[in-house]
Structures are given as C-alpha cells and as structure tokens.
Scaffold this motif. Structure first.
Motif, short mmCIF file in Angstrom:
data_model
loop_
_atom_site.label_atom_id
_atom_site.label_comp_id
_atom_site.label_asym_id
_atom_site.label_seq_id
_atom_site.Cartn_x
_atom_site.Cartn_y
_atom_site.Cartn_z
N LYS A 27 0.84 -1.21 0.00
CA LYS A 27 0.00 0.00 0.00
C LYS A 27 0.87 1.26 0.00
O LYS A 27 0.59 2.22 -0.72
CB LYS A 27 -0.92 0.00 1.21
CG LYS A 27 -2.00 -1.07 1.17
CD LYS A 27 -2.82 -1.07 2.45
CE LYS A 27 -3.89 -2.15 2.43
NZ LYS A 27 -4.65 -2.20 3.71
N GLN A 28 1.93 1.24 0.80
CA GLN A 28 2.81 2.39 0.88
C GLN A 28 3.55 2.62 -0.43
O GLN A 28 3.70 3.75 -0.89
CB GLN A 28 3.82 2.22 2.03
CG GLN A 28 4.67 3.46 2.30
CD GLN A 28 3.81 4.67 2.63
OE1 GLN A 28 2.91 4.60 3.47
NE2 GLN A 28 4.04 5.77 1.94
N ARG A 30 1.16 4.20 -2.84
CA ARG A 30 0.97 5.62 -2.53
C ARG A 30 2.16 6.44 -3.03
O ARG A 30 1.99 7.53 -3.60
CB ARG A 30 0.80 5.82 -1.02
CG ARG A 30 -0.51 5.31 -0.45
CD ARG A 30 -0.73 5.80 0.97
NE ARG A 30 -1.86 5.14 1.58
CZ ARG A 30 -1.78 4.09 2.40
NH1 ARG A 30 -0.58 3.60 2.70
NH2 ARG A 30 -2.86 3.55 2.93
N GLN A 39 2.00 6.90 -6.69
CA GLN A 39 1.01 7.90 -7.06
C GLN A 39 1.57 9.31 -6.92
O GLN A 39 1.37 10.17 -7.78
CB GLN A 39 -0.24 7.76 -6.18
CG GLN A 39 -1.12 6.57 -6.52
CD GLN A 39 -2.34 6.51 -5.62
OE1 GLN A 39 -2.22 6.54 -4.40
NE2 GLN A 39 -3.51 6.43 -6.24
#
Length: 404
Positions: free
Chosen positions: A31-32, A35, A38
């Motif tokens: 998830k990190q 992110r 992104q």
C-alpha cells in the motif's frame, strides 16, 4: 489453476486464507509503495508541464519575441498551439503571458539561484520526495537548451507546487524572498490554493515567527523552532467590531462568537478548548481568557487578551496561568504549555526585561484593525452569538468543500 478456472466466478472464504504477521507487513508495504508511486506520477506530470511553461516563458524573454515579431506575437503563439492541440488546456494568451511573467519574476533577481539551493533542503528532509526530485532534475538538465544569453535553470523544487499556486504567488508577492517563503510553506504544509491565498492575505511572510518570545531558551530546540514559527508578531482582528472604550470581556465575547474566523487568523493546527477556563487553586477560582491546544506542537496554549499596552505585570499573570495548566490540565504525553499575550501595543525592551527570570515558555504579540461601532451598543445576545457562530461554521464548511 488453469486459465479457465481463473475466469470462473468464485467466493473467497475466510477458511481459505491463513493471514499471519508476514502477510500483514507485506500488504502494508504494498500500500505504501503504491501511494509513493502515485505521488511520484503526479509530481512528474506536474514537473513536465511546469518545465514547458518555464521554457516558453524563457523563450519569450531571451528571444525578445515582441521586438522581433511584433506586439501580437503572444496571441499568435496561443492561436498556433491551440490549433495544433485543441484538447489541451493552458494555451490561452493570458496563460502564456503568465509564463513570461513567471520566468521574468525570478530571472531578474541576482540571488535567486543561491536562495533556491537553500530551498532544496526541503527535499533533502523528505525521503519520499528525494528520488522524485533526482529524476526531475535529470529530466530538466537534459531538456535545458543552450542559449547565447545566460538563462536561469528550472528549479527542481518548483515541481512540487501546482501551476495555479505559482501564478498566485508571483501575482501577490512583492519580491523573490517573499515568493520563496510561500513556495516553501506550500510544499511543507501541502497547502490548497485557497489556503495559500489565506496565508498571503494574512501576510505570514512578515508576521510569522516574529513574535517576541523566550522559546529558544525555554523549549527543546525542535519544539522551540516550530512554536516560534506559528506565532505572529501581529494579529489582524479586522473581523471584530466593538464600541469605543471596549474592555477585555467585550473583545473575548466577539472572538468567541467568531471563533472559526479567529482560528483562521491564528493559523493551522489550533483547536479551541474554552473561554474563561476555570481552575480552582487554593480554594480560589481562576479563569483563563482563552485556552487552546496546538496539534502540531502537542501542547496547550494559554492566550491572555489585553486591550491596553503591555505591562510587566501581564507577564507574571500569564506565567501563573501557564504553570497552572501544566499542573492541573496537562497530561504526561503533552509537551510543556505555552503562553501568548496579545495586547494593543508593546515596547520590546519592557517585554525582554519582564521575561527575565521566567522559566515558562511565552510570547507577546499585538493586534490591530478592530473596528469601532459608530453607535454604542450592548453586547450581542445569546441568539445573535449563536447566529454568528452558525454563519462562521457554514463559511468554513463551504471553504473546505472548495478546497477538496
């Protein structure tokens, strides 16, 4: 599992899985990483567009386009680009003029490049942005065109600020130092364009961190620097209207009624705890004018309001209230309480002498722009205060929705 089986609908049941600590750590890492990708993608897209804008503005300046092709050349370039790229926004004549203005604003300052190098420290302190900055710098360096006249290289740090913010800054700032102050603040705080406008209107460049304090001596270094930055030397109470001869109670009443507006003037991270906060000490009731909690500093902030000029006795009273909050309200997880006296006027020497021997962290600031009513009126009723609070809250909600 065959491809056909993979395409068949199926339900994943809890007993089909065995999730352990290793999986949890992995999914958090995934998830990190996403992110971060992104952020990198967004910044890269922004940087490419900004690099183009910077170079177009530079070309207009270095090529002396208006002298060479006539005063309508910017409008002609706009028409040519829009004809070639009809679905692309940003090629209006006005935006092209902004590109020239942007490049000119910074390129005419002799100390700009050395100041930018200092500003790069923002990226050095943020690991998430370091790699992106390095890639952007490489792109900008390879795209740099050799010119007969010296040019200013596109600053990598600008890539982390949206184009609209840049225009807002160069339009409203008087010089490069002020502009770079808001560039830095935008990156560090992730300011929306509306929040940036609020900061510029509040003149944070000249007022932020300028309050007279003893923070450097009485607070740990890191907390002291942040605390100094959040306090202004002067607070604009232009939203306050009072009768002539108003006192502290009158001022508190209006500030409480317009608390949302007052919080915007104080800045980011402030949470209102209460007015006339009651503390019983040695059987006597003591009341603090205004008590806040600052989220970033993780500490209580006692604010005392005075409608007169600074008096040394004010420092003693504020010291008393700060110590009282530390003793009876502050938790072990909170940092030391800070005191702030906001008065009509002050003498720097008097403040410095009053602070000597005081061990608690405190500062002194002034206020201005309180409007005086032409006709004496009584304090607002409870219903009027409630209406003002509701209006202020609605204004704040609408502002938040616009920022999203």
């Amino acid at each position: 599992m065959t491809d056909n089986n993979m395409n068949k609908p199926r339900v994943v049941k809890s007993h089909d899985l065995t999730l352990d600590k290793d999986y949890t750590e992995w999914i958090i890492d995934l998830k990190q990483r996403y992110r971060n990708s992104q952020v990198k993608a967004a910044v890269k897209v922004n940087s490419e567009q900004l690099l183009f804008n910077w170079q177009l503005g530079r070309d207009l300046v270095i090529r002396k386009a208006e002298e060479k092709w006539g005063t309508g050349i910017v409008e002609q370039i706009s028409l040519d680009l829009q004809a070639e790229f009809p679905n692309v926004k940003g090629f209006s004549a006005r935006n092209l003029w902004n590109m020239k203005k942007w490049y000119t604003f910074y390129s005419t300052n002799d100390s700009f490049e050395s100041t930018i190098r200092q500003l790069d420290s923002i990226l050095d302190n943020n690991q998430k942005l370091q790699q992106v900055a390095a890639e952007i710098h490489e792109t900008c360096s390879s795209a740099k065109l050799q010119q007969a006249v010296a040019e200013i290289e596109f600053p990598t740090v600008f890539s982390f600020v949206p184009w609209g913010h840049h225009i807002e800054i160069i339009t409203k700032c008087k010089d490069v130092d002020e502009a770079l102050f808001y560039i830095k603040r935008t990156i560090e705080r992730g300011l929306s364009r509306s929040a940036l406008d609020d900061c510029i209107r509040a003149d944070l460049f000249h007022t932020s961190g300028a309050a007279l304090t003893n923070f450097s001596e009485k607070l740990p270094d890191a907390q002291g620097k942040i605390a100094q930055e959040i306090l202004k030397s002067n607070y604009d109470l232009g939203f306050v209207t009072l009768p002539e001869g108003y006192d502290e109670t009158d001022l508190e009443n209006v500030i409480e009624a317009r608390m949302t507006r007052f919080l915007l003037e104080l800045g980011e991270g402030w949470a209102f705890i209460g007015r006339q906060k009651e503390i019983i000490i040695a059987g006597k009731t003591r009341k603090i004018d205004l008590l806040f909690y600052h989220i970033y500093l993780r500490c209580y902030v006692v604010i005392e309001l005075k409608v007169t000029s600074f008096d040394p006795e004010h420092a003693g009273k504020l010291n008393f209230y700060v110590n009282a909050v530390n003793e009876f309200i502050r938790k072990d997880s909170d940092n030391p309480t800070i005191g702030l006296l906001i008065c009509k006027d002050m003498d720097k020497t008097e403040v410095q002498l009053a602070f000597q021997g005081i061990t608690t962290p405190m500062g002194v600031a002034t206020y201005e722009n309180v409007k005086i009513k032409e006709i004496q009126e009584h304090l607002p009723t409870t219903e009027q205060i409630q209406q003002q609070i509701e209006i202020a809250e609605e204004e704040y909600k609408q502002r938040q929705q616009k920022d999203k």
